[in-house]
Design a protein around this motif. Structure first.
Motif, short mmCIF file in Angstrom:
data_model
loop_
_atom_site.label_atom_id
_atom_site.label_comp_id
_atom_site.label_asym_id
_atom_site.label_seq_id
_atom_site.Cartn_x
_atom_site.Cartn_y
_atom_site.Cartn_z
N ASP A 87 -3.06 12.57 -1.52
CA ASP A 87 -1.78 13.05 -1.00
C ASP A 87 -1.27 12.19 0.15
O ASP A 87 -0.34 12.58 0.87
N LYS A 88 -1.85 11.02 0.34
CA LYS A 88 -1.40 10.11 1.39
C LYS A 88 -0.51 9.00 0.80
O LYS A 88 -0.57 8.72 -0.40
N ASP A 89 0.26 8.38 1.66
CA ASP A 89 1.18 7.33 1.24
C ASP A 89 0.43 6.00 1.15
O ASP A 89 0.57 5.13 2.01
N ILE A 90 -0.36 5.87 0.10
CA ILE A 90 -1.25 4.71 -0.01
C ILE A 90 -0.47 3.40 -0.12
O ILE A 90 -0.89 2.37 0.41
N GLN A 91 0.68 3.43 -0.78
CA GLN A 91 1.42 2.18 -0.97
C GLN A 91 1.86 1.59 0.37
O GLN A 91 1.73 0.37 0.59
N HIS A 92 2.36 2.41 1.25
CA HIS A 92 2.80 1.89 2.54
C HIS A 92 1.62 1.53 3.44
O HIS A 92 1.72 0.61 4.26
N VAL A 93 0.48 2.21 3.30
CA VAL A 93 -0.71 1.81 4.04
C VAL A 93 -1.19 0.44 3.56
O VAL A 93 -1.52 -0.44 4.37
N LEU A 94 -1.22 0.24 2.24
CA LEU A 94 -1.68 -1.04 1.69
C LEU A 94 -0.82 -2.20 2.16
O LEU A 94 -1.32 -3.32 2.33
N GLU A 95 0.46 -1.94 2.42
CA GLU A 95 1.33 -3.00 2.94
C GLU A 95 0.86 -3.49 4.30
O GLU A 95 1.13 -4.64 4.68
N LEU A 96 0.16 -2.64 5.04
CA LEU A 96 -0.26 -2.98 6.40
C LEU A 96 -1.60 -3.68 6.46
O LEU A 96 -1.95 -4.26 7.49
N LEU A 97 -2.38 -3.63 5.38
CA LEU A 97 -3.74 -4.18 5.41
C LEU A 97 -3.71 -5.71 5.37
O LEU A 97 -2.84 -6.32 4.75
N PRO A 98 -4.70 -6.35 6.04
CA PRO A 98 -4.73 -7.82 6.09
C PRO A 98 -5.01 -8.44 4.73
O PRO A 98 -5.85 -7.95 3.97
N LYS A 99 -4.31 -9.51 4.44
CA LYS A 99 -4.47 -10.18 3.14
C LYS A 99 -5.73 -11.04 3.09
O LYS A 99 -6.21 -11.39 2.00
N ASP A 100 -6.26 -11.41 4.25
CA ASP A 100 -7.37 -12.37 4.28
C ASP A 100 -8.75 -11.71 4.33
O ASP A 100 -9.73 -12.32 4.75
N ALA A 101 -8.85 -10.45 3.90
CA ALA A 101 -10.14 -9.74 3.95
C ALA A 101 -10.74 -9.62 2.56
O ALA A 101 -10.04 -9.69 1.54
N HIS A 102 -12.06 -9.43 2.52
CA HIS A 102 -12.77 -9.09 1.29
C HIS A 102 -12.81 -7.56 1.19
O HIS A 102 -13.26 -6.91 2.13
N TYR A 103 -12.37 -7.00 0.07
CA TYR A 103 -12.25 -5.55 -0.05
C TYR A 103 -13.33 -4.94 -0.94
O TYR A 103 -13.74 -5.54 -1.95
N TYR A 104 -13.74 -3.74 -0.53
CA TYR A 104 -14.73 -2.94 -1.25
C TYR A 104 -14.10 -1.56 -1.44
O TYR A 104 -14.15 -0.72 -0.54
#
Length: 438
Positions: free
Chosen positions: A355-372
């Motif tokens: 129920d969170k606004d994941i799309q707008h949160v993802l816009e804020l995350l750094p592009k240069d990270a390795h994600y898990y």
């Protein structure tokens, strides 16, 4: 029932928003009022401070509690959600409510409350208020659960009402504009009771001013004359502050967002002092005492109150930090601080609930990270593979894992001592991490 069985009963027999989402949310105060009357209005036996808002409620509540403890008060603290143990929600001077009190309360009172079909939070609030009265506390810091106007904590008449800030969260219940959300949050403002607003915004300030005028309440916007002049994160994961009236102070709680929280706390303390609840600050001796208590409280908030999950340093090498920020308002600051960490590589263990606004949160995350990408152990969690798919649309790449345990194991194996590992996106994900990985 033993303690674990009692917790399972509360989690599964009472509608629980945190596990079920909308189906676990009960609107209105009828059950709360019935429970309150049954127990003899226990919240009237001690002073209270009411803390609402979108983000920062927990940090503000715990910091206020820590300072009041250092001033010699017996302080109740009611917050939500818990990360590891249900008893984290209800504390006195940092000590969690005893297991046997929880068990005895449910066994003795279930015959009364079961016919009401109350929610988990309604029962938990009644438990907290009664426990605080039984233990004869001086003052309780009460965190709003969801919203404000119809939240079951809203039966109290506090010394001060606090609204930390307003951002988009729980829009299905509170409204789809900042003004609508502010209207619900402003429901905790009581007639003649001062209210501190931590962060003013063009859309929300008129809402709060209108409500304060309606209730004849003094209104203080903490950011109109902020006490904190400068805030700098330290390599230790703590913060260093330069203040207007109290010199330089070190804060145990990391996170650049703590600057706004601390300004809110200072404004509340000023109101409490005016009400005679703190050391007088009119003489050099008493002012020094006040500053010493303040400095000690800020430096030891977690130890004094049990707070976890706020830019919490888990390991220095590789630097490993978790944070419960879980919406756009929280990630606006988390993304900045993650980007400021000096390291060779960033590893981010990430998951959110549905129920969170994941799309707008993802816009804020750094592009240069390795994600898990992963998910918490709750029905509300988005599956890690779904999060991975959404993330790819924002240029964020990594693998998905069935649990935070496996995601953390993979991140540790991939990271060098000069790397940075971050765990977050959901309070429940951080809770799983602290429970199963630490």
């Amino acid at each position: 029932m033993n303690y674990q069985e009692t917790c399972e009963y509360l989690y599964h027999q009472m509608p629980m928003f945190e596990k079920q989402g909308a189906s676990g949310y009960k609107e209105g105060l009828s059950n709360t009022c019935a429970l309150d009357e049954h127990f003899g209005h226990p919240h009237q036996q001690y002073a209270t401070i009411h803390v609402g808002g979108t983000n920062g409620k927990g940090s503000v509540s715990h910091t206020l509690a820590a300072f009041l403890q250092k001033c010699g008060y017996r302080v109740g603290l009611y917050t939500s959600p818990h990360l590891v143990d249900f008893r984290e929600r209800i504390r006195i001077n940092g000590e969690m409510i005893p297991e046997d009190y929880v068990v005895n309360f449910v066994e003795k009172e279930r015959a009364f409350f079961e016919p009401l079909s109350p929610s988990f939070f309604e029962v938990t609030t009644a438990l907290a208020f009664k426990y605080f009265a039984d233990k004869k506390i001086d003052i309780a810091v009460i965190e709003v659960g969801l919203g404000g106007r119809l939240d079951c904590t809203n039966i109290i008449t506090p010394l001060v009402s606090v609204i930390t800030n307003i951002s988009f969260d729980h829009t299905q219940f509170l409204g789809d504009t900042l003004a609508k959300i502010a209207t619900e949050k402003a429901g905790i403002i009581k007639k003649g009771i001062p209210v501190v607003i931590g962060e003013s915004q063009v859309e929300t300030r008129p809402v709060f001013e209108s409500k304060a005028k309606e209730t004849d309440s003094k209104i203080i916007f903490a950011d109109d004359l902020p006490e904190v002049l400068e805030a700098n994160p330290l390599e230790t994961g703590t913060m260093h502050y330069v203040t207007r009236n109290w010199g330089e102070l070190d804060g145990e709680l990391g996170g650049i967002y703590q600057e706004k929280n601390l300004n809110t706390v200072f404004a509340v303390l000023k109101e409490l002092s005016g009400l005679g609840y703190l050391s007088a600050c009119t003489t050099p001796k008493s002012k020094k005492l006040f500053r010493d208590e303040l400095a000690d409280a800020l430096a030891h908030v977690s130890g004094l109150t049990g707070l976890t999950g706020r830019w919490q340093v888990i390991c220095p090498a590789p630097l490993t930090i978790c944070d419960t920020g879980h919406n756009v308002g929280g990630w606006k600051y988390l993304s900045q601080q993650i980007a400021q960490v000096e390291c060779d590589n960033r590893h981010i263990i990430f998951g959110m609930v549905d129920d969170k606004d994941i799309q707008h949160v993802l816009e804020l995350l750094p592009k240069d990270a390795h994600y898990y990408f992963t998910q918490a152990d709750t029905k509300r969690a988005l599956n890690g593979t779904i999060v991975k798919t959404f993330a790819a649309q924002h240029g964020l790449y990594g693998e998905s894992y069935p649990s935070v345990v496996e995601a953390y194991r993979a991140a540790k194996e991939a990271a060098t001592l000069k790397d940075f590992i971050f765990i977050g996106g959901s309070s429940y994900l951080v809770g799983d991490f602290l429970k199963k990985c630490i």
